[in-house]
Scaffold this motif. Structure first.
Motif, short mmCIF file in Angstrom:
data_model
loop_
_atom_site.label_atom_id
_atom_site.label_comp_id
_atom_site.label_asym_id
_atom_site.label_seq_id
_atom_site.Cartn_x
_atom_site.Cartn_y
_atom_site.Cartn_z
N ASP A 1 6.80 5.88 -12.94
CA ASP A 1 5.54 6.36 -13.49
C ASP A 1 5.02 5.39 -14.54
OD1 ASP A 1 3.38 7.99 -13.92
OD2 ASP A 1 4.43 9.38 -15.23
N ARG A 2 5.94 4.83 -15.31
CA ARG A 2 5.56 3.88 -16.35
C ARG A 2 5.10 2.55 -15.74
NH1 ARG A 2 9.41 1.75 -21.36
NH2 ARG A 2 7.80 0.50 -22.40
N TYR A 3 5.79 2.13 -14.67
CA TYR A 3 5.42 0.89 -13.98
C TYR A 3 5.11 1.25 -12.52
CZ TYR A 3 7.64 -1.18 -18.07
OH TYR A 3 7.98 -1.51 -19.36
N SER B 1 2.01 9.05 -4.59
CA SER B 1 2.16 9.14 -3.13
C SER B 1 3.35 10.01 -2.72
CB SER B 1 2.30 7.74 -2.54
OG SER B 1 1.18 6.94 -2.84
N TYR B 2 4.45 9.93 -3.46
CA TYR B 2 5.68 10.66 -3.10
C TYR B 2 6.24 11.36 -4.34
CZ TYR B 2 5.09 6.88 0.31
OH TYR B 2 4.57 5.99 1.21
N PRO B 3 5.56 12.38 -4.84
CA PRO B 3 5.99 13.04 -6.09
C PRO B 3 7.35 13.69 -6.00
CG PRO B 3 4.26 14.29 -5.01
CD PRO B 3 4.35 13.00 -4.28
N SER B 4 7.76 14.09 -4.80
CA SER B 4 9.07 14.74 -4.67
C SER B 4 10.21 13.74 -4.81
CB SER B 4 9.17 15.45 -3.31
OG SER B 4 8.99 14.52 -2.25
N LEU B 5 9.97 12.49 -4.40
CA LEU B 5 11.01 11.46 -4.51
C LEU B 5 10.95 10.71 -5.83
CD1 LEU B 5 10.79 9.90 -0.90
CD2 LEU B 5 12.48 11.53 -1.76
N PHE B 6 9.76 10.58 -6.40
CA PHE B 6 9.57 9.84 -7.64
C PHE B 6 8.84 10.73 -8.63
CE2 PHE B 6 9.66 6.89 -4.08
CZ PHE B 6 10.60 5.95 -4.48
N GLY C 1 0.80 -1.22 0.00
CA GLY C 1 0.00 0.00 0.00
C GLY C 1 0.83 1.27 0.00
N ALA C 2 1.99 1.23 0.68
CA ALA C 2 2.83 2.43 0.80
C ALA C 2 3.65 2.70 -0.45
CB ALA C 2 3.75 2.31 2.01
N LEU C 3 4.12 1.64 -1.14
CA LEU C 3 5.03 1.82 -2.27
C LEU C 3 4.33 1.80 -3.63
CD1 LEU C 3 8.11 -0.33 -1.17
CD2 LEU C 3 7.63 2.09 -0.73
N ALA C 4 3.08 1.35 -3.68
CA ALA C 4 2.37 1.35 -4.97
C ALA C 4 2.12 2.79 -5.43
CB ALA C 4 1.05 0.60 -4.83
N ARG C 5 2.24 3.00 -6.73
CA ARG C 5 2.03 4.31 -7.35
C ARG C 5 2.84 5.41 -6.63
NH1 ARG C 5 -4.31 4.97 -8.60
NH2 ARG C 5 -4.49 4.99 -6.34
N PRO C 6 4.16 5.23 -6.55
CA PRO C 6 4.98 6.18 -5.78
C PRO C 6 4.96 7.60 -6.35
CG PRO C 6 6.38 4.73 -7.08
CD PRO C 6 4.99 4.19 -7.18
N CYS C 7 4.74 7.74 -7.66
CA CYS C 7 4.71 9.07 -8.26
C CYS C 7 3.50 9.88 -7.78
CB CYS C 7 4.70 8.98 -9.79
SG CYS C 7 6.20 8.28 -10.48
#
Length: 562
Positions: free
Chosen positions: A195-197, A183-188, A175-181
């Motif tokens: 973003d692609r995967y 959830s965490y746009p500054s890091l990803f 739940g925390a690492l899925a779709r990191p862009c």
């Protein structure tokens, strides 16, 4: 004199008579085991959103069906090869099969993380199921490691505890690492590989954990197969050399060797009075030499799960047909296991989808008590936290509640009570959406506590009943392989059928349809559980089985003797 009893040395307590619990090997096995729930449970918080991102359908009510397909792909594949892996472990040993299963899991999660569409996602999950037959092999390994009845409640709750730990870590990470862009746009930042995967990151974490499990297994896992455990193992030699560099391990090894010497001396002093007495095979793990075996003598000794009749260790059940292995008690326990797996897996897959379901845009006509549609609309991160909290609770009760309850009530009585009451859980769950907003999470928590308590007690109870109902421990590997395949088949059908029913229910206005069908299945399981008999009266069956094994061995010997 009762065959198979032990002498209690003068001045010793009951605990002194019991062989030591194989802590080290159970720990190594637990580390191997924890990798799988992390990889398996990690997809649940985001599977709804992953299917949505595949753009298969614009009808959100059908997403649950495709989510069920992804979950079922693994278990269908596992069903098709479960028995084969179990039989292969009888030929080449438990360790290589367990390690192959872990490697298959790592390959599966990596492909799943890169999946651009539903087809690749299904293929990835199927690969994991085809290459992983560890469920049945793990049960057999635990049975070979722990042969003392007094250790059974503790041993049979260790793997559920490990699964609980994995069910905490897996959903939390998923739940925390899925779709990191998102959830965490500054890091990803957008436009990168993340973003692609968007679901690659949690699967990379799972693959890393599985890699640790593989290394742990290569270096420290000992073979438990009676004919393979003395074979040369280069990986184990390297692992022992690494451990020998640790001062604490050296001191423990020296203390263990000293204890082994004392037990060996005692065994020389205390012999059976009658030479023809049947010697019980010693409690053996690769950490305990045969000299550690308890001795024959008095009737005031601890009971042993390995039957005194299981003296021979033949190369397969020669001369014994499947009809002699799969007796009525064995079949009833396997069927009960399959039904339990069906409806509990249905809950595990359906509940996150239930929490993810968005509230309808316009009010759907309601006609209680059965016709209603609503949703929670929770995001993947919140669902991950909820599932992790569920795992934390399950871990706690497995450690502190399940063993004493099992010991007090007994496996059969406890299993019957749980199966008789299970259906009520599925009747109540869909009505959570009708609670006032401020009480919804309270209702979710109560249902999860109910579910975790029942599941944590039902699985160990069934495992003990299945092991005790076996006509002989010589047949336990085959029985566990069939049980694992049966459970995998039921786990495969469960999410698929429930996904279809849930979609139909949302469309027709009966959102509880899938849950109420699970209640009917649970009632069927209760009926089967009432047919299960007390396995304590299986001595005659075991005697007949072992006579057939000995006859088969004699026939084989006559064929190969010049």
């Amino acid at each position: 004199m009762r065959t198979g009893s032990f002498v209690r040395p003068m001045g010793s307590s009951m605990d002194d008579e019991l062989p030591p619990f194989p802590r080290r090997q159970m720990l190594v096995l637990a580390i191997c085991r924890i990798c799988e729930p992390i990889a398996f449970m990690g997809i649940f918080p985001y599977i709804y959103f992953m299917i949505e991102d595949f753009h298969i359908t614009d009808d959100k009510s059908k997403i649950s069906f495709y989510a069920g397909m992804v979950t079922s792909a693994f278990t269908f594949a596992e069903f098709s090869t479960g028995l084969l892996w179990g039989r292969l472990s009888d030929k080449i040993g438990r360790k290589p099969v367990l390690l192959t299963g872990l490697i298959g899991t790592a390959l599966s999660v990596l492909i799943f993380g890169f999946a651009p569409n539903l087809t690749v996602a299904l293929l990835a999950r199927a690969i994991g199921g085809l290459l992983n037959g560890n469920m049945g092999v793990l049960q057999t390994t635990v049975a070979e490691l722990v042969t003392v009845k007094e250790h059974q409640p503790r041993a049979y709750t260790i793997m559920p505890v490990v699964w609980c730990l994995g069910s905490i870590i897996g959903p939390m990470i998923g739940g925390a690492l899925a779709r990191p862009c998102i959830s965490y746009p500054s890091l990803f930042p957008p436009g990168t590989i993340w973003d692609r995967y968007p679901y690659l990151l949690p699967n990379l974490f799972s693959a890393f954990v599985v890699l640790i499990g593989v290394i742990n297994g290569i270096l420290f896992l000992e073979e438990t197969h009676s004919e393979k455990r003395h074979a040369h193992d280069r990986g184990l030699e390297i692992g022992n050399w690494i451990l020998s560099l640790l001062p604490n391990f050296r001191r423990c090894a020296e203390a263990r060797d000293e204890k082994t010497t004392k037990l060996s001396e005692n065994s020389e002093e205390e012999r059976p009075l009658l030479e023809h007495d049947e010697q019980l095979p010693g409690y053996r793990t690769n950490q305990n030499s045969p000299e550690n075996s308890p001795r024959l003598g008095s009737t005031s000794a601890p009971s042993i799960s390995r039957d005194p009749l299981d003296l021979a260790e033949p190369r397969g059940n020669v001369g014994v047909g499947f009809s002699r292995i799969f007796t009525r008690p064995v079949v009833l326990n396997i069927v009960s296991f399959g039904i339990l797996a069906f409806h509990t897996m249905t809950f595990d897959q359906l509940f996150p989808v239930f929490l993810s379901t968005e509230r309808p845009d316009q009010k759907v006509p309601t006609s209680l008590p059965f016709k209603f549609v609503d949703g929670f609309g929770l995001d993947s991160k919140t669902i991950g936290i909820i599932l992790s909290a569920q795992g934390a609770y399950q871990l706690t009760i497995n450690m502190f509640l399940v063993p004493p309850v099992l010991k007090r009530l007994g496996a059969l009585r406890l299993f019957r009570f749980l199966t008789l009451a299970y259906f009520a859980l599925y009747l109540v769950t869909p009505y959570l959406v009708l609670l006032p907003e401020k009480y919804r999470m309270v209702g979710v928590s109560m249902v999860l506590v109910w579910k975790c308590t029942f599941a944590s007690m039902a699985y160990p109870s069934n495992a003990i009943l299945t092991a005790d109902s076996a006509p002989s421990h010589l047949a336990l590997g085959t029985i566990n392989g069939v049980a694992a395949s049966t459970a995998s088949l039921c786990r495969a059908f469960g999410p698929t059928i429930s996904g279809i029913l849930y979609a139909v229910g949302l469309t027709s206005g009966y959102s509880g349809l899938a849950w109420w069908c699970s209640a009917l299945v649970a009632i069927g399981g209760a009926v089967i559980s009432l047919q299960i008999e007390d396995p304590s009266s299986r001595t005659e069956t075991r005697a007949n089985f072992n006579n057939d094994v000995e006859a088969g061995q004699q026939r084989r010997s006559s064929l190969v003797t010049p």
